[in-house]
Design a protein around this motif. Structure first.
Motif, short mmCIF file in Angstrom:
data_model
loop_
_atom_site.label_atom_id
_atom_site.label_comp_id
_atom_site.label_asym_id
_atom_site.label_seq_id
_atom_site.Cartn_x
_atom_site.Cartn_y
_atom_site.Cartn_z
N GLY A 191 0.44 -1.35 -0.55
CA GLY A 191 0.00 -0.05 -0.14
C GLY A 191 0.86 1.59 0.05
O GLY A 191 0.45 2.52 -0.21
N GLY A 192 2.26 1.19 0.08
CA GLY A 192 2.78 2.63 -0.17
C GLY A 192 3.75 2.64 -1.52
O GLY A 192 3.06 2.34 -2.25
N TRP A 193 3.88 3.47 -1.37
CA TRP A 193 4.06 4.37 -3.06
C TRP A 193 5.76 4.72 -3.13
O TRP A 193 5.83 5.35 -2.24
CB TRP A 193 3.13 5.22 -4.18
CG TRP A 193 2.32 6.68 -3.53
CD1 TRP A 193 3.45 7.32 -3.45
CD2 TRP A 193 1.77 6.45 -2.40
NE1 TRP A 193 2.80 8.19 -2.78
CE2 TRP A 193 1.42 7.88 -2.13
CE3 TRP A 193 0.83 5.82 -1.76
CZ2 TRP A 193 0.91 8.88 -1.32
CZ3 TRP A 193 0.31 6.17 -0.31
CH2 TRP A 193 -0.21 8.06 -0.31
N LEU A 194 6.10 4.81 -4.26
CA LEU A 194 7.08 5.99 -4.88
C LEU A 194 6.87 7.16 -5.69
O LEU A 194 5.81 6.77 -6.23
CB LEU A 194 8.38 5.13 -5.40
CG LEU A 194 9.04 4.32 -4.63
CD1 LEU A 194 8.25 3.15 -4.00
CD2 LEU A 194 10.43 3.83 -5.67
N GLU A 195 7.46 8.36 -5.69
CA GLU A 195 6.95 9.25 -6.88
C GLU A 195 8.48 9.56 -6.65
O GLU A 195 9.46 9.42 -6.59
CB GLU A 195 6.41 10.77 -5.96
CG GLU A 195 5.26 10.39 -5.34
CD GLU A 195 4.82 11.43 -4.69
OE1 GLU A 195 5.34 12.72 -4.47
OE2 GLU A 195 3.61 11.99 -4.63
N LEU A 196 8.49 9.62 -8.64
CA LEU A 196 9.69 9.97 -9.20
C LEU A 196 9.72 10.75 -10.20
O LEU A 196 8.41 10.84 -10.37
CB LEU A 196 9.98 8.95 -10.47
CG LEU A 196 10.31 7.80 -9.69
CD1 LEU A 196 10.21 6.39 -11.49
CD2 LEU A 196 11.53 7.94 -8.98
N GLY A 197 10.40 11.90 -9.60
CA GLY A 197 10.33 13.02 -10.63
C GLY A 197 10.51 14.74 -9.48
O GLY A 197 10.17 14.50 -8.53
N GLN A 198 10.71 15.80 -9.78
CA GLN A 198 10.45 17.11 -9.39
C GLN A 198 9.61 17.59 -9.05
O GLN A 198 8.50 17.36 -10.56
CB GLN A 198 11.76 17.93 -9.61
CG GLN A 198 13.62 17.02 -8.77
CD GLN A 198 14.46 17.97 -9.68
OE1 GLN A 198 14.02 19.12 -10.61
NE2 GLN A 198 15.92 17.75 -8.53
N ASP A 199 8.43 18.13 -8.15
CA ASP A 199 7.58 18.84 -8.62
C ASP A 199 7.18 20.40 -8.21
O ASP A 199 8.57 20.53 -7.90
CB ASP A 199 6.83 17.95 -8.16
CG ASP A 199 6.47 17.23 -7.21
OD1 ASP A 199 7.07 18.21 -6.12
OD2 ASP A 199 5.45 16.50 -6.48
N ASP A 200 6.32 20.87 -8.37
CA ASP A 200 6.24 21.67 -6.64
C ASP A 200 6.43 21.51 -5.15
O ASP A 200 6.40 22.48 -4.86
CB ASP A 200 4.52 22.54 -7.37
CG ASP A 200 4.75 23.01 -8.62
OD1 ASP A 200 5.76 23.46 -9.39
OD2 ASP A 200 3.47 23.04 -9.32
N PHE A 201 6.56 20.61 -5.47
CA PHE A 201 6.56 20.95 -3.39
C PHE A 201 7.40 20.14 -2.98
O PHE A 201 7.85 19.73 -2.19
CB PHE A 201 4.82 19.16 -3.07
CG PHE A 201 3.85 20.36 -3.83
CD1 PHE A 201 2.87 20.91 -3.57
CD2 PHE A 201 3.23 19.48 -5.07
CE1 PHE A 201 1.92 21.42 -3.77
CE2 PHE A 201 1.53 19.57 -5.41
CZ PHE A 201 0.96 20.64 -4.66
#
Length: 76
Positions: A22-32
């Protein structure tokens, strides 16, 4: 299970465990966030990697190592 899934799970066992739980990863830069990779769960952000990596695999290696440490510290 297809070959790509098996290979990914073998190379990044902790990321596979994390995503299946149920966890996740985010890849890449964003506004946050300026980090290239982040590890999250329903409670929010648990870890951020560096701003950049020479290769995506290096970012995944760091995330997998963080999750392994987190699992050990939290008795999983």
């Amino acid at each position: 299970m297809n070959l790509v899934s098996k290979v990914f799970d073998d190379i990044y066992p902790n990321i596979a465990w994390w995503a299946n739980g149920g966890g996740w990863l985010e890849l890449g830069q964003d506004d946050f966030s300026q980090s290239m990779i982040r590890v999250l769960d329903t409670g929010g952000l648990l870890w951020e990697g560096k701003e950049s990596y020479a290769k995506v695999a290096a970012a995944l290696d760091d995330a997998d190592a963080f999750i392994a440490k987190w699992r050990d510290e939290n008795d999983y």
